[in-house]
Design a protein around this motif. Sequence first.
Motif, PDB file in Angstrom:
ATOM      1  N   PHE A  22       0.828  -1.222   0.000  1.00  0.00           N
ATOM      2  CA  PHE A  22       0.000   0.000   0.000  1.00  0.00           C
ATOM      3  C   PHE A  22       0.855   1.261   0.000  1.00  0.00           C
ATOM      4  O   PHE A  22       0.325   2.364   0.070  1.00  0.00           O
ATOM      5  CB  PHE A  22      -0.944  -0.004   1.211  1.00  0.00           C
ATOM      6  CG  PHE A  22      -1.975  -1.102   1.132  1.00  0.00           C
ATOM      7  CD1 PHE A  22      -3.026  -1.017   0.236  1.00  0.00           C
ATOM      8  CD2 PHE A  22      -1.864  -2.236   1.924  1.00  0.00           C
ATOM      9  CE1 PHE A  22      -3.960  -2.041   0.130  1.00  0.00           C
ATOM     10  CE2 PHE A  22      -2.795  -3.260   1.830  1.00  0.00           C
ATOM     11  CZ  PHE A  22      -3.849  -3.169   0.930  1.00  0.00           C
ATOM     12  N   ASP A  23       2.161   1.091  -0.062  1.00  0.00           N
ATOM     13  CA  ASP A  23       3.025   2.276  -0.044  1.00  0.00           C
ATOM     14  C   ASP A  23       2.716   3.147  -1.262  1.00  0.00           C
ATOM     15  O   ASP A  23       2.637   2.661  -2.399  1.00  0.00           O
ATOM     16  CB  ASP A  23       4.502   1.876  -0.049  1.00  0.00           C
ATOM     17  CG  ASP A  23       5.382   3.050   0.316  1.00  0.00           C
ATOM     18  OD1 ASP A  23       5.745   3.173   1.498  1.00  0.00           O
ATOM     19  OD2 ASP A  23       5.674   3.881  -0.581  1.00  0.00           O
ATOM     20  N   ARG A  24       2.558   4.436  -1.032  1.00  0.00           N
ATOM     21  CA  ARG A  24       2.191   5.340  -2.130  1.00  0.00           C
ATOM     22  C   ARG A  24       3.310   5.527  -3.140  1.00  0.00           C
ATOM     23  O   ARG A  24       3.063   5.969  -4.269  1.00  0.00           O
ATOM     24  CB  ARG A  24       1.716   6.684  -1.563  1.00  0.00           C
ATOM     25  CG  ARG A  24       0.336   6.560  -0.917  1.00  0.00           C
ATOM     26  CD  ARG A  24      -0.091   7.882  -0.327  1.00  0.00           C
ATOM     27  NE  ARG A  24      -0.192   8.915  -1.340  1.00  0.00           N
ATOM     28  CZ  ARG A  24      -1.326   9.252  -1.980  1.00  0.00           C
ATOM     29  NH1 ARG A  24      -2.454   8.608  -1.726  1.00  0.00           N
ATOM     30  NH2 ARG A  24      -1.322  10.233  -2.856  1.00  0.00           N
ATOM     31  N   LEU A  27       2.162   2.687  -5.397  1.00  0.00           N
ATOM     32  CA  LEU A  27       0.862   2.892  -6.060  1.00  0.00           C
ATOM     33  C   LEU A  27       0.780   4.171  -6.885  1.00  0.00           C
ATOM     34  O   LEU A  27       0.084   4.198  -7.899  1.00  0.00           O
ATOM     35  CB  LEU A  27      -0.262   2.902  -5.007  1.00  0.00           C
ATOM     36  CG  LEU A  27      -0.456   1.601  -4.216  1.00  0.00           C
ATOM     37  CD1 LEU A  27      -1.566   1.776  -3.178  1.00  0.00           C
ATOM     38  CD2 LEU A  27      -0.798   0.436  -5.137  1.00  0.00           C
ATOM     39  N   PHE A  28       1.457   5.235  -6.444  1.00  0.00           N
ATOM     40  CA  PHE A  28       1.288   6.546  -7.112  1.00  0.00           C
ATOM     41  C   PHE A  28       2.608   7.187  -7.555  1.00  0.00           C
ATOM     42  O   PHE A  28       2.581   8.329  -8.002  1.00  0.00           O
ATOM     43  CB  PHE A  28       0.613   7.536  -6.152  1.00  0.00           C
ATOM     44  CG  PHE A  28      -0.840   7.245  -5.860  1.00  0.00           C
ATOM     45  CD1 PHE A  28      -1.850   7.647  -6.727  1.00  0.00           C
ATOM     46  CD2 PHE A  28      -1.202   6.578  -4.704  1.00  0.00           C
ATOM     47  CE1 PHE A  28      -3.178   7.397  -6.453  1.00  0.00           C
ATOM     48  CE2 PHE A  28      -2.535   6.313  -4.413  1.00  0.00           C
ATOM     49  CZ  PHE A  28      -3.527   6.720  -5.292  1.00  0.00           C
ATOM     50  N   ASP A  30       4.498   8.300  -5.524  1.00  0.00           N
ATOM     51  CA  ASP A  30       4.396   9.435  -4.611  1.00  0.00           C
ATOM     52  C   ASP A  30       5.624   9.444  -3.696  1.00  0.00           C
ATOM     53  O   ASP A  30       5.530   9.138  -2.505  1.00  0.00           O
ATOM     54  CB  ASP A  30       3.089   9.301  -3.811  1.00  0.00           C
ATOM     55  CG  ASP A  30       2.778  10.521  -2.962  1.00  0.00           C
ATOM     56  OD1 ASP A  30       3.601  11.446  -2.932  1.00  0.00           O
ATOM     57  OD2 ASP A  30       1.709  10.525  -2.328  1.00  0.00           O
ATOM     58  N   ASP A  99      -4.543   3.367   2.680  1.00  0.00           N
ATOM     59  CA  ASP A  99      -5.517   2.793   1.763  1.00  0.00           C
ATOM     60  C   ASP A  99      -5.542   3.650   0.494  1.00  0.00           C
ATOM     61  O   ASP A  99      -5.423   4.870   0.569  1.00  0.00           O
ATOM     62  CB  ASP A  99      -6.899   2.756   2.421  1.00  0.00           C
ATOM     63  CG  ASP A  99      -7.798   1.716   1.760  1.00  0.00           C
ATOM     64  OD1 ASP A  99      -7.257   0.774   1.131  1.00  0.00           O
ATOM     65  OD2 ASP A  99      -9.020   1.849   1.845  1.00  0.00           O
ATOM     66  N   ARG A 100      -5.706   3.017  -0.658  1.00  0.00           N
ATOM     67  CA  ARG A 100      -5.539   3.742  -1.919  1.00  0.00           C
ATOM     68  C   ARG A 100      -6.567   4.865  -2.087  1.00  0.00           C
ATOM     69  O   ARG A 100      -7.777   4.600  -2.054  1.00  0.00           O
ATOM     70  CB  ARG A 100      -5.618   2.772  -3.117  1.00  0.00           C
ATOM     71  CG  ARG A 100      -5.284   3.447  -4.447  1.00  0.00           C
ATOM     72  CD  ARG A 100      -5.240   2.444  -5.601  1.00  0.00           C
ATOM     73  NE  ARG A 100      -4.876   3.105  -6.841  1.00  0.00           N
ATOM     74  CZ  ARG A 100      -5.748   3.746  -7.645  1.00  0.00           C
ATOM     75  NH1 ARG A 100      -7.038   3.770  -7.347  1.00  0.00           N
ATOM     76  NH2 ARG A 100      -5.322   4.342  -8.740  1.00  0.00           N
ATOM     77  N   ASP A 101      -6.059   6.063  -2.260  1.00  0.00           N
ATOM     78  CA  ASP A 101      -6.904   7.248  -2.414  1.00  0.00           C
ATOM     79  C   ASP A 101      -6.024   8.311  -3.074  1.00  0.00           C
ATOM     80  O   ASP A 101      -4.863   8.470  -2.681  1.00  0.00           O
ATOM     81  CB  ASP A 101      -7.356   7.722  -1.020  1.00  0.00           C
ATOM     82  CG  ASP A 101      -8.325   8.886  -1.082  1.00  0.00           C
ATOM     83  OD1 ASP A 101      -8.583   9.418  -2.200  1.00  0.00           O
ATOM     84  OD2 ASP A 101      -8.827   9.283  -0.023  1.00  0.00           O
ATOM     85  N   PHE A 102      -6.565   9.025  -4.082  1.00  0.00           N
ATOM     86  CA  PHE A 102      -5.720  10.029  -4.743  1.00  0.00           C
ATOM     87  C   PHE A 102      -5.306  11.147  -3.785  1.00  0.00           C
ATOM     88  O   PHE A 102      -4.193  11.646  -3.864  1.00  0.00           O
ATOM     89  CB  PHE A 102      -6.427  10.603  -5.979  1.00  0.00           C
ATOM     90  CG  PHE A 102      -6.323   9.673  -7.167  1.00  0.00           C
ATOM     91  CD1 PHE A 102      -7.133   8.541  -7.247  1.00  0.00           C
ATOM     92  CD2 PHE A 102      -5.398   9.896  -8.169  1.00  0.00           C
ATOM     93  CE1 PHE A 102      -7.014   7.660  -8.319  1.00  0.00           C
ATOM     94  CE2 PHE A 102      -5.270   9.022  -9.248  1.00  0.00           C
ATOM     95  CZ  PHE A 102      -6.089   7.903  -9.317  1.00  0.00           C
TER      96      PHE A 102
END
Length: 284
Positions: A22-24, A27-28, A30, A99-102
């Motif tokens: 779940f690390d951003r 995922l992003f 980020d 948790d995944r969220d922009f």
Amino acid sequence: MSRIVYVNGSYLPEEDATISIFDRGFLFADGVYEVTSVLDGKLLDFDGHAARLERSLGELEMTSPVTRDELLEIHRELVTRNEIGDGLVYLQITRGAADRDFAYPEGAAPSIVLFTQAKPGLAESPKAQEGMKVISIEDQRWGRRDIKTVQLLYPSMGKMAAKKAGADDAWMIEDGFVTEGTSNNAYIVKDGKIITRHLGNEILHGITRAAVLRFAREAQMQVEERSFTLAEAMDADEAFITSASTFVMPVVEIDGKPVGSGKPGQTALRLRDIYLDESRKAAI
Ligand code: PDD
């Protein structure tokens, strides 16, 4: 032999180091990073890299999980534990796991990872004698290239396009002007003048760039910080790049055509020597 890496407060063998799915950063993209070179077991331009890291974090409203002194200590500890003579230290800080969220999560703890890469003979690279070949590609990256983020897919694509064309790297072009290389700043030399793009959001503010321009001015060389076109580069007397991992590296061919004599230029080679000498003296 497995490396010792640093992850969120612990020194661990690389196979035991883990980061959440779940690390951003994962995922992003980020997250931000720095690459600091090591010569003779000492760090080059550490303060410059630390200052740029703080700026990158600030631009993304992220906080550092460590102080600058702690960061230096971790760099040194990894160099020692991994017995790095010549090589690199890679550092990455992400916004952390959530948790995944922009939208940026509230209160996520940032993740920090550092590892070393041994590069024996880093400063004696035969490429510096040969010079490198570049191709030109359109710059299709995002507009905040001054922030050193880990979103490096477009530069990777550029590097692959270069490899397929039998070249070493790609120079990126925006509105007819060269921005930079896939992982380095770009320069030309014309009539004794060193020309490199001015700072702005369009390029990374290279730490090696800052040092090299300072040394060039101290050596009474003429420096002009402005955009230059691909046509100007093709017509230049010399070309070169700078980065923490290549220092100063001559460019001898652009899009299959020789630059100047087609051999590494005197200005580039001189700046490489000065940069390496001065940086070794100031290394910590
Ligand atoms: N890259 N421009 C870009 C796009 C870069 O990725 C880099 C560095 C530079 C040069 O910056 P510096 O002199 O501070 O290394 C310019 C590093 C080396 C990398 O991604 O491995």
